[in-house]
Design a protein around this motif. Sequence first.
Motif, PDB file in Angstrom:
ATOM      1  N   ALA A   8       0.720  -1.076  -0.039  1.00 14.39           N
ATOM      2  CA  ALA A   8      -0.043  -0.023   0.092  1.00 14.39           C
ATOM      3  C   ALA A   8       1.004   1.152  -0.116  1.00 14.39           C
ATOM      4  O   ALA A   8       1.888   1.280   0.420  1.00 14.39           O
ATOM      5  N   THR A   9       0.394   2.384  -0.569  1.00 14.14           N
ATOM      6  CA  THR A   9       1.127   3.437  -0.661  1.00 14.14           C
ATOM      7  C   THR A   9       0.891   4.158   0.734  1.00 14.14           C
ATOM      8  O   THR A   9      -0.025   4.203   1.271  1.00 14.14           O
ATOM      9  N   GLU A  10       1.841   5.138   0.923  1.00  9.09           N
ATOM     10  CA  GLU A  10       1.602   5.959   2.224  1.00  9.09           C
ATOM     11  C   GLU A  10       0.253   6.913   2.087  1.00  9.09           C
ATOM     12  O   GLU A  10      -0.399   6.879   3.070  1.00  9.09           O
ATOM     13  N   VAL A  11      -0.035   7.541   0.814  1.00  9.66           N
ATOM     14  CA  VAL A  11      -1.349   7.977   0.728  1.00  9.66           C
ATOM     15  C   VAL A  11      -2.565   7.210   1.134  1.00  9.66           C
ATOM     16  O   VAL A  11      -3.529   7.451   1.726  1.00  9.66           O
ATOM     17  N   GLU A  12      -2.414   6.021   0.481  1.00  8.54           N
ATOM     18  CA  GLU A  12      -3.627   4.953   0.872  1.00  8.54           C
ATOM     19  C   GLU A  12      -3.614   4.718   2.435  1.00  8.54           C
ATOM     20  O   GLU A  12      -4.875   4.738   2.922  1.00  8.54           O
ATOM     21  N   LEU A  13      -2.454   4.677   3.092  1.00  9.83           N
ATOM     22  CA  LEU A  13      -2.410   4.290   4.523  1.00  9.83           C
ATOM     23  C   LEU A  13      -3.066   5.453   5.310  1.00  9.83           C
ATOM     24  O   LEU A  13      -3.798   5.235   6.253  1.00  9.83           O
ATOM     25  N   GLN A  14      -2.647   6.625   4.588  1.00  6.07           N
ATOM     26  CA  GLN A  14      -3.269   7.999   5.260  1.00  6.07           C
ATOM     27  C   GLN A  14      -4.675   8.103   5.189  1.00  6.07           C
ATOM     28  O   GLN A  14      -5.480   8.296   6.115  1.00  6.07           O
ATOM     29  N   ALA A  15      -5.328   7.630   3.983  1.00  3.54           N
ATOM     30  CA  ALA A  15      -6.737   7.545   3.560  1.00  3.54           C
ATOM     31  C   ALA A  15      -7.260   6.436   4.442  1.00  3.54           C
ATOM     32  O   ALA A  15      -8.370   6.864   5.150  1.00  3.54           O
ATOM     33  N   TRP A  16      -6.704   5.521   4.688  1.00 12.16           N
ATOM     34  CA  TRP A  16      -7.351   4.461   5.485  1.00 12.16           C
ATOM     35  C   TRP A  16      -7.379   4.806   7.028  1.00 12.16           C
ATOM     36  O   TRP A  16      -8.494   4.488   7.643  1.00 12.16           O
ATOM     37  N   MET A  17      -6.489   5.611   7.403  1.00 13.80           N
ATOM     38  CA  MET A  17      -6.536   6.058   8.704  1.00 13.80           C
ATOM     39  C   MET A  17      -7.464   7.118   8.971  1.00 13.80           C
ATOM     40  O   MET A  17      -8.312   7.196  10.051  1.00 13.80           O
ATOM     41  N   ASP A  18      -7.601   7.717   7.910  1.00 14.42           N
ATOM     42  CA  ASP A  18      -8.806   9.034   8.107  1.00 14.42           C
ATOM     43  C   ASP A  18     -10.071   8.384   7.653  1.00 14.42           C
ATOM     44  O   ASP A  18     -10.966   9.357   7.403  1.00 14.42           O
ATOM     45  N   ARG A  19     -10.214   7.271   7.467  1.00 18.15           N
ATOM     46  CA  ARG A  19     -11.623   6.482   7.121  1.00 18.15           C
ATOM     47  C   ARG A  19     -12.028   7.169   5.694  1.00 18.15           C
ATOM     48  O   ARG A  19     -13.252   7.247   5.487  1.00 18.15           O
ATOM     49  N   GLU A  20     -10.921   7.453   4.623  1.00 22.47           N
ATOM     50  CA  GLU A  20     -11.410   8.116   3.325  1.00 22.47           C
ATOM     51  C   GLU A  20     -11.331   7.201   2.171  1.00 22.47           C
ATOM     52  O   GLU A  20     -11.082   7.622   1.028  1.00 22.47           O
ATOM     53  N   MET A  21     -11.173   5.777   2.562  1.00 21.92           N
ATOM     54  CA  MET A  21     -10.976   4.969   1.103  1.00 21.92           C
ATOM     55  C   MET A  21     -12.364   4.497   1.055  1.00 21.92           C
ATOM     56  O   MET A  21     -13.212   4.274   1.838  1.00 21.92           O
ATOM     57  N   PRO A  22     -12.253   4.056  -0.342  1.00 18.08           N
ATOM     58  CA  PRO A  22     -13.472   3.355  -1.018  1.00 18.08           C
ATOM     59  C   PRO A  22     -13.673   2.077  -0.289  1.00 18.08           C
ATOM     60  O   PRO A  22     -12.853   1.294   0.284  1.00 18.08           O
ATOM     61  N   PRO A  23     -15.039   1.447   0.077  1.00 19.80           N
ATOM     62  CA  PRO A  23     -15.164   0.198   0.910  1.00 19.80           C
ATOM     63  C   PRO A  23     -14.261  -0.890   0.097  1.00 19.80           C
ATOM     64  O   PRO A  23     -13.757  -1.468   1.097  1.00 19.80           O
ATOM     65  N   GLU A  24     -14.334  -0.999  -0.979  1.00 18.84           N
ATOM     66  CA  GLU A  24     -13.384  -2.308  -1.535  1.00 18.84           C
ATOM     67  C   GLU A  24     -12.001  -2.111  -1.364  1.00 18.84           C
ATOM     68  O   GLU A  24     -11.366  -3.202  -1.080  1.00 18.84           O
ATOM     69  N   ARG A  25     -11.585  -0.721  -1.297  1.00 21.74           N
ATOM     70  CA  ARG A  25      -9.972  -0.939  -1.131  1.00 21.74           C
ATOM     71  C   ARG A  25      -9.882  -0.883   0.359  1.00 21.74           C
ATOM     72  O   ARG A  25      -8.638  -1.304   1.049  1.00 21.74           O
ATOM     73  N   THR A  26     -10.573  -0.351   1.226  1.00 22.04           N
ATOM     74  CA  THR A  26     -10.645  -0.557   2.690  1.00 22.04           C
ATOM     75  C   THR A  26     -10.447  -2.027   3.065  1.00 22.04           C
ATOM     76  O   THR A  26      -9.743  -2.439   3.917  1.00 22.04           O
ATOM     77  N   HIS A  27     -11.298  -2.912   2.484  1.00 20.52           N
ATOM     78  CA  HIS A  27     -11.165  -4.521   2.745  1.00 20.52           C
ATOM     79  C   HIS A  27     -10.022  -4.917   2.159  1.00 20.52           C
ATOM     80  O   HIS A  27      -9.408  -5.704   3.092  1.00 20.52           O
ATOM     81  N   TRP A  28      -9.330  -4.588   0.947  1.00 18.02           N
ATOM     82  CA  TRP A  28      -8.445  -5.062   0.624  1.00 18.02           C
ATOM     83  C   TRP A  28      -7.352  -4.847   1.495  1.00 18.02           C
ATOM     84  O   TRP A  28      -6.343  -5.497   2.107  1.00 18.02           O
ATOM     85  N   LEU A  29      -6.998  -3.421   2.071  1.00 17.61           N
ATOM     86  CA  LEU A  29      -6.022  -3.138   2.773  1.00 17.61           C
ATOM     87  C   LEU A  29      -6.244  -3.593   4.318  1.00 17.61           C
ATOM     88  O   LEU A  29      -5.031  -4.089   4.886  1.00 17.61           O
ATOM     89  N   ASP A  30      -7.335  -3.884   4.774  1.00 19.52           N
ATOM     90  CA  ASP A  30      -7.695  -4.542   6.058  1.00 19.52           C
ATOM     91  C   ASP A  30      -6.996  -5.965   5.922  1.00 19.52           C
ATOM     92  O   ASP A  30      -6.187  -6.178   6.812  1.00 19.52           O
ATOM     93  N   VAL A  31      -7.073  -6.721   5.025  1.00 22.31           N
ATOM     94  CA  VAL A  31      -6.421  -8.016   4.672  1.00 22.31           C
ATOM     95  C   VAL A  31      -5.160  -7.783   4.442  1.00 22.31           C
ATOM     96  O   VAL A  31      -4.308  -8.612   5.177  1.00 22.31           O
ATOM     97  N   HIS A  32      -4.826  -6.942   3.676  1.00 24.20           N
ATOM     98  CA  HIS A  32      -3.211  -6.844   3.413  1.00 24.20           C
ATOM     99  C   HIS A  32      -2.518  -6.503   4.719  1.00 24.20           C
ATOM    100  O   HIS A  32      -1.285  -6.888   4.819  1.00 24.20           O
ATOM    101  N   LEU A  33      -2.956  -5.656   5.347  1.00 23.56           N
ATOM    102  CA  LEU A  33      -2.217  -4.959   6.700  1.00 23.56           C
ATOM    103  C   LEU A  33      -2.115  -6.240   7.660  1.00 23.56           C
ATOM    104  O   LEU A  33      -1.086  -6.210   8.345  1.00 23.56           O
ATOM    105  N   SER A  34      -3.064  -7.333   7.662  1.00 23.65           N
ATOM    106  CA  SER A  34      -2.769  -8.514   8.697  1.00 23.65           C
ATOM    107  C   SER A  34      -1.824  -9.361   8.097  1.00 23.65           C
ATOM    108  O   SER A  34      -1.303 -10.070   8.879  1.00 23.65           O
ATOM    109  N   GLN A  35      -1.363  -9.204   6.623  1.00 19.97           N
ATOM    110  CA  GLN A  35      -0.498 -10.061   6.083  1.00 19.97           C
ATOM    111  C   GLN A  35       1.000  -9.585   5.923  1.00 19.97           C
ATOM    112  O   GLN A  35       1.895 -10.260   5.602  1.00 19.97           O
TER     113      GLN A  35
END
Lengths: 265, 162
Positions: A8-35
């Motif tokens: 994930a890029t820093e901008v994506e991580l920032q958006a994830w922290m700010d809850r500004e990611m689209p739902p499908e990307r949020t789900h992907w990042l949730d899974v990705h961060l656990s791995q």
Amino acid sequence: MQPESQHATEVELQAWMDREMPPERTHWLDVHLSQCGDCAALLAVLQRDTSELSAELQLLDVAPPAVRAGALAMRARSRRQRRVRMLAAASLFIGVAGIASAAPSSPVRQWLHALVERFGRTSESPSQSSTPAVRVDAPPPAPSAAPRSTDASGVALVPGPMLRIVFDSLPASGLLTVRLSDDSGVIVRTSPGAAVFRSGATELRITTAVSDARFELQLPTNAGRVVVLEGRRTLLTKSGAVVTSAWSADSTGARRIPLGQVRPR
Amino acid sequence: MTALFEAQFQRIFRLLHRIAGDADLASDLAQEAFVRLYTRGSMPDAPTAWLLTVSLNLLRNTRSTAARRGLLLTPDRATHSLGDDAPAADEALLTAERQSGVRRVLDELTERQVQLLLLSAEGYSYRDIAIALSMNESSVGGLLLRAKREFRRRHIEAKHAT
């Protein structure tokens, strides 16, 4: 869908922290961060920085003022009422001024005219003389009784209660034809380049530029007092409906007054 | 309207105070923004973004007016009365130093970076931030990240310098 192996890029991580990611990307990042340890570590750094920033900014804070919504609503209401009152006052003023200017012999038109003259003069260059501004009004269509050339020039103005029309440069020989009309404006016509017109609130000054200038002057019947002069010589006086002149009107109502009878001083 | 006031007044006051460093000014401007909203009569499409836009514009106008008049709009941002109690006095002094450090770092950032940082710190959405700062919503995240990095870098430099 992004592959799990891609970070994930820093901008994506920032958006994830700010809850500004689209739902499908949020789900992907949730899974990705656990791995992905790298992305999880980067996220931890971003979270730490954000938390530190928040703590630093809180150092600046003071207690907020005790303000009630009702008090602000009251201020807004009072401001609205003030605006309405101002609008009403302005409308009333415009209405009264309109009625006053429409009344016969009202000085309001003269005041407005003087105001416009004064305003217009302030924009002139200082080198210009103190004579009132030259009117550049296009003259209205000529009355049918008067023969006129199509390229005639002249001036039209709305008279106040008192108007002096002065021919201040004397042609060797010239002719002034005066007629009364039902129009509301004073109209002077001549041939192009034959004269320069300067008008003020109570005076129209005509400086002739050719030796045999011919002028046609149309005076409104309902005008107040109008005096036509050549230099200091009175050619015609109109006071209400009474016209006094040494030259009487012909069958068409026109008075033909010769100009150039007084020698220039 | 009352619910909006309850939700937003303190946040807007805090935002303006963090930017301007003047509690009276921040209070006046936050109140003025709400008075304008009430005077408007109808609710704008995005009320929060509208309030933020008006508040930031009011602050900008106040600052430019003050600048035209030759006034320096940098009030005493950290006035503290130090009591007789020595530990409390030390603590207050330390806090005052940290406050001025943060203020100095913010002063070194661009106006846009400061606004981004502070709006984000107040938890405003990217959409409201984008409207308030007249920028594209998709660029808020990247610019915010850059502003945070810049703040951190300068803050660390300032700490090392002291």
